[in-house]
Design a protein around this motif. Structure first.
Motif, PDB file in Angstrom:
ATOM      1  N   HIS A 128      -8.537   9.323 -10.358  1.00  0.00           N
ATOM      2  CA  HIS A 128      -9.084   9.198  -9.010  1.00  0.00           C
ATOM      3  C   HIS A 128      -9.655   7.799  -8.804  1.00  0.00           C
ATOM      4  O   HIS A 128      -9.477   7.189  -7.724  1.00  0.00           O
ATOM      5  N   GLY A 129     -10.330   7.254  -9.820  1.00  0.00           N
ATOM      6  CA  GLY A 129     -10.836   5.891  -9.713  1.00  0.00           C
ATOM      7  C   GLY A 129      -9.716   4.879  -9.598  1.00  0.00           C
ATOM      8  O   GLY A 129      -9.798   3.916  -8.812  1.00  0.00           O
ATOM      9  N   MET A 130      -8.653   5.066 -10.385  1.00  0.00           N
ATOM     10  CA  MET A 130      -7.507   4.170 -10.301  1.00  0.00           C
ATOM     11  C   MET A 130      -6.870   4.233  -8.916  1.00  0.00           C
ATOM     12  O   MET A 130      -6.498   3.201  -8.337  1.00  0.00           O
ATOM     13  N   ASP A 131      -6.726   5.436  -8.368  1.00  0.00           N
ATOM     14  CA  ASP A 131      -6.148   5.587  -7.029  1.00  0.00           C
ATOM     15  C   ASP A 131      -6.990   4.864  -5.983  1.00  0.00           C
ATOM     16  O   ASP A 131      -6.460   4.233  -5.053  1.00  0.00           O
ATOM     17  N   THR A 132      -8.314   4.945  -6.130  1.00  0.00           N
ATOM     18  CA  THR A 132      -9.195   4.259  -5.184  1.00  0.00           C
ATOM     19  C   THR A 132      -9.031   2.754  -5.289  1.00  0.00           C
ATOM     20  O   THR A 132      -8.972   2.041  -4.272  1.00  0.00           O
ATOM     21  N   ALA A 133      -8.943   2.242  -6.522  1.00  0.00           N
ATOM     22  CA  ALA A 133      -8.747   0.806  -6.728  1.00  0.00           C
ATOM     23  C   ALA A 133      -7.407   0.347  -6.142  1.00  0.00           C
ATOM     24  O   ALA A 133      -7.310  -0.732  -5.543  1.00  0.00           O
ATOM     25  N   LEU A 134      -6.375   1.170  -6.303  1.00  0.00           N
ATOM     26  CA  LEU A 134      -5.070   0.829  -5.744  1.00  0.00           C
ATOM     27  C   LEU A 134      -5.107   0.826  -4.220  1.00  0.00           C
ATOM     28  O   LEU A 134      -4.441   0.005  -3.573  1.00  0.00           O
ATOM     29  N   LEU A 135      -5.885   1.726  -3.653  1.00  0.00           N
ATOM     30  CA  LEU A 135      -6.030   1.741  -2.197  1.00  0.00           C
ATOM     31  C   LEU A 135      -6.714   0.465  -1.709  1.00  0.00           C
ATOM     32  O   LEU A 135      -6.321  -0.119  -0.685  1.00  0.00           O
ATOM     33  N   VAL A 136      -7.741   0.030  -2.426  1.00  0.00           N
ATOM     34  CA  VAL A 136      -8.393  -1.246  -2.090  1.00  0.00           C
ATOM     35  C   VAL A 136      -7.391  -2.392  -2.192  1.00  0.00           C
ATOM     36  O   VAL A 136      -7.349  -3.292  -1.343  1.00  0.00           O
ATOM     37  N   SER A 137      -6.560  -2.378  -3.244  1.00  0.00           N
ATOM     38  CA  SER A 137      -5.533  -3.410  -3.417  1.00  0.00           C
ATOM     39  C   SER A 137      -4.556  -3.404  -2.257  1.00  0.00           C
ATOM     40  O   SER A 137      -4.134  -4.468  -1.773  1.00  0.00           O
ATOM     41  N   ALA A 138      -4.165  -2.214  -1.800  1.00  0.00           N
ATOM     42  CA  ALA A 138      -3.234  -2.116  -0.681  1.00  0.00           C
ATOM     43  C   ALA A 138      -3.832  -2.733   0.577  1.00  0.00           C
ATOM     44  O   ALA A 138      -3.151  -3.470   1.313  1.00  0.00           O
ATOM     45  N   VAL A 139      -5.096  -2.447   0.842  1.00  0.00           N
ATOM     46  CA  VAL A 139      -5.761  -3.008   2.022  1.00  0.00           C
ATOM     47  C   VAL A 139      -5.823  -4.536   1.921  1.00  0.00           C
ATOM     48  O   VAL A 139      -5.559  -5.252   2.896  1.00  0.00           O
ATOM     49  N   ALA A 140      -6.174  -5.055   0.730  1.00  0.00           N
ATOM     50  CA  ALA A 140      -6.263  -6.505   0.549  1.00  0.00           C
ATOM     51  C   ALA A 140      -4.907  -7.169   0.753  1.00  0.00           C
ATOM     52  O   ALA A 140      -4.799  -8.216   1.416  1.00  0.00           O
ATOM     53  N   ALA A 141      -3.851  -6.585   0.186  1.00  0.00           N
ATOM     54  CA  ALA A 141      -2.518  -7.163   0.327  1.00  0.00           C
ATOM     55  C   ALA A 141      -2.038  -7.113   1.777  1.00  0.00           C
ATOM     56  O   ALA A 141      -1.427  -8.066   2.282  1.00  0.00           O
ATOM     57  N   LEU A 142      -2.318  -5.989   2.463  1.00  0.00           N
ATOM     58  CA  LEU A 142      -1.909  -5.869   3.865  1.00  0.00           C
ATOM     59  C   LEU A 142      -2.655  -6.858   4.744  1.00  0.00           C
ATOM     60  O   LEU A 142      -2.080  -7.481   5.651  1.00  0.00           O
ATOM     61  N   ALA A 143      -3.953  -7.041   4.485  1.00  0.00           N
ATOM     62  CA  ALA A 143      -4.732  -8.018   5.245  1.00  0.00           C
ATOM     63  C   ALA A 143      -4.202  -9.422   5.014  1.00  0.00           C
ATOM     64  O   ALA A 143      -4.096 -10.225   5.960  1.00  0.00           O
ATOM     65  N   ALA A 144      -3.844  -9.723   3.755  1.00  0.00           N
ATOM     66  CA  ALA A 144      -3.285 -11.047   3.463  1.00  0.00           C
ATOM     67  C   ALA A 144      -1.959 -11.249   4.184  1.00  0.00           C
ATOM     68  O   ALA A 144      -1.686 -12.338   4.714  1.00  0.00           O
ATOM     69  N   ALA A 145      -1.119 -10.219   4.216  1.00  0.00           N
ATOM     70  CA  ALA A 145       0.168 -10.319   4.917  1.00  0.00           C
ATOM     71  C   ALA A 145      -0.046 -10.603   6.401  1.00  0.00           C
ATOM     72  O   ALA A 145       0.653 -11.443   6.998  1.00  0.00           O
ATOM     73  N   ALA A 146      -1.015  -9.917   7.005  1.00  0.00           N
ATOM     74  CA  ALA A 146      -1.290 -10.126   8.428  1.00  0.00           C
ATOM     75  C   ALA A 146      -1.811 -11.537   8.687  1.00  0.00           C
ATOM     76  O   ALA A 146      -1.413 -12.191   9.671  1.00  0.00           O
ATOM     77  N   LEU A 147      -2.687 -12.031   7.820  1.00  0.00           N
ATOM     78  CA  LEU A 147      -3.228 -13.383   7.990  1.00  0.00           C
ATOM     79  C   LEU A 147      -2.125 -14.431   7.870  1.00  0.00           C
ATOM     80  O   LEU A 147      -2.065 -15.389   8.648  1.00  0.00           O
TER      81      LEU A 147
END
Length: 516
Positions: free
Chosen positions: A470-489
């Protein structure tokens, strides 16, 4: 950057000398990933909790990032070959110390020493390329370094897994000794010496501010979940980091020839390519830290099997790296970088759906996509950032880019592993256990398995596995948000550089594009 005439005049000697640099990069490449498969074993045998494991991994990155700028300038001033060999010997000393360590604190010190050595090696291994090669040949030389680094990434987990299955955990440090010995010999015999007397001087105060400021920042991120985000040590660490890094910025902005030329961030092409490269490293470094414990402890694979199962990620990088350059030449780098980041976001989102009962096929799928996204984003981002620099500021600019990449790596590792530690501690069920056993189980999933084995408590094993995933899944979700934000920028703000490609072909700027 003056070249040694004898080296420049012998075509064969240039390529033989490149072999020495390739060996250096291969060593750093596999050492980047070899430790990851050893972390679960070290957690058990050294009694290291998640926070200490983070420091074992992050001490290398923090020192590497903080010393890269002064290290590169030292090489420019006192000789690149001399400084490069010194860095290899420092890296060797750290490896020997790590192989002899019997506690986690000594391993942290060894990794910090290795980071100092790597900071001397990395920028100087790239800086000697324009000494040896002209613009036409340099692309092939950079490709050779890229291949060495790419080969090192999958070699690290495989080699580390084999060593751990047959020897003690310190062997993952000792294996560096023969490689470093060969690299030192090759550099002394094959590389010409070169200097750049016009480089900025090294400032001891600037170096001290960067090391202490980054160290305080990473300390706060790592210790926050364990001590509490509002605890006095954590708040003091963040306050110290803010003050020290602010002083660093103010000092460097006032210097006529700064080591850290922050004015370069005013160039939109350099800024947004750097942001993309940094956020890619933020995501990637955290992923390579959290995966081994899942594969080895939760899934039950041995060390070699863990390394084998991490191969889809570097293979995806290699596949993407071959397609990225021609694609970026046709479409421009902006859609390629944004697309690579978007693929990373999708991969991390898929990974965040992982459950304890999933088979390896699901993991291999999203790992492959992570590699493809990384390879698709980081190469054109690095190339675009460096290509936007004027010739006279290429050295300082590339140092700034590499420093920010390493800072992002350190913060990404600290932040994502802290997310896992916080979620794991909150969801682990230790009810009914003695207080000492409960405290030990809360340190890490590996420690929980050891306690469960001693107490024959299958429920604790299941709870620990579920909490970690569950902790790993949460960390991966944070990674997804960071990568998506970077793509948008990147899609919104990165200038198109397609018209500038022809102009760049004649430049003599160092193509320091690959450190994947």
């Amino acid at each position: 950057m003056p070249a040694t005439p004898s080296a420049a005049g012998r075509p064969r000697s240039r390529w033989v000398a490149l072999a020495a640099i390739v060996l250096c990069m291969l060593t750093l490449g596999f050492d980047t990933t070899i430790l990851n498969v050893a972390l679960p074993t070290m957690a058990t045998e050294l009694g290291a909790d998640t926070g200490r494991l983070q420091w074992i991994a992050d001490s290398y990155l923090v020192v590497f990032a903080a010393l890269m700028l002064p290290a590169g300038l030292l090489g420019d001033r006192f000789g690149r070959r001399r400084t490069l060999v010194t860095g290899l010997l420092v890296f060797l000393a750290g490896s020997l110390l790590g192989s002899l360590a019997d506690d986690s604190a000594t391993v942290v010190a060894a990794r910090a020493l290795m980071g100092a050595g790597a900071a001397l090696v990395m920028p100087l291994a790239i800086a000697v390329l324009p000494v040896l090669f002209g613009p036409e040949e340099r692309t092939r030389a950079v490709g050779a370094l890229s291949a060495a680094t790419g080969l090192g990434l999958p070699l690290g987990p495989l080699l580390g897994g084999f060593l751990l299955d047959h020897f003690w955990w310190g062997s993952v440090f000792l294996i560096n000794v023969p490689f470093i010995g060969l690299a030192v010999t090759a550099c002394l015999l094959l590389l010409p010496e070169s200097t750049d007397p016009a480089a900025p001087t090294v400032s001891a105060l600037t170096t001290a501010l960067s090391v202490t400021g980054l160290g305080a920042l990473v300390f706060g991120v790592i210790e926050g979940p364990r001590r509490g985000w509002s605890s006095a040590p954590v708040l003091a660490a963040f306050a110290a980091a803010f003050v020290l890094l602010a002083l660093l910025v103010v000092r460097e902005r006032r210097r006529e020839r700064p080591m850290l030329d922050l004015a370069l961030l005013g160039r939109p092409a350099f800024l947004w390519n750097t942001v993309a490269a940094a956020l890619v490293m933020f995501t990637m470094t955290g992923l390579t830290f959290v995966l081994p414990s899942y594969l080895q402890t939760v899934q039950g694979h041995d060390a070699f099997g863990t390394g084998l199962r991490m191969i889809p990620m570097p293979l995806g990088m290699l596949v993407a790296s071959r397609a990225t350059t021609p694609l970026a030449a046709r479409t421009g780098p902006r859609p390629v970088i944004a697309g690579g980041l978007a693929v990373m976001a999708v991969a991390a989102l898929l990974g965040s759906r992982t459950t304890v009962d999933d088979g390896y096929g699901w993991t291999a799928l999203w790992l492959s996509l992570v590699g493809v996204g990384f390879g698709g984003a980081v190469i054109p981002a690095m190339d675009g950032a460096l290509g936007s620099l004027p010739r006279e500021r290429a050295g300082v600019g590339s140092g700034l880019l590499m420093t920010l990449r390493q800072v992002a790596s350190a913060i990404g590792l600290a932040a994502l592993s802290s997310v896992i530690a916080g979620v794991y501690g909150a969801r682990l069920d230790t009810s009914g256990l003695p207080s000492a056993a409960a405290g030990e189980a809360a340190d890490s999933v590996g420690a929980a398995h050891a306690v469960a084995g001693a107490l024959h408590d299958a429920a604790l094993t299941r709870s620990a596995d579920a909490a970690y995933v569950h902790g790993m899944d949460t960390a991966l979700l944070v990674s997804a948000v960071a990568a998506l934000a970077a793509a948008a920028l990147v899609a919104a703000f990165l200038p198109s550089s397609r018209p500038a490609r022809k102009e760049r072909a004649g430049r003599t700027v160092v193509d320091e594009t690959i450190d994947a």
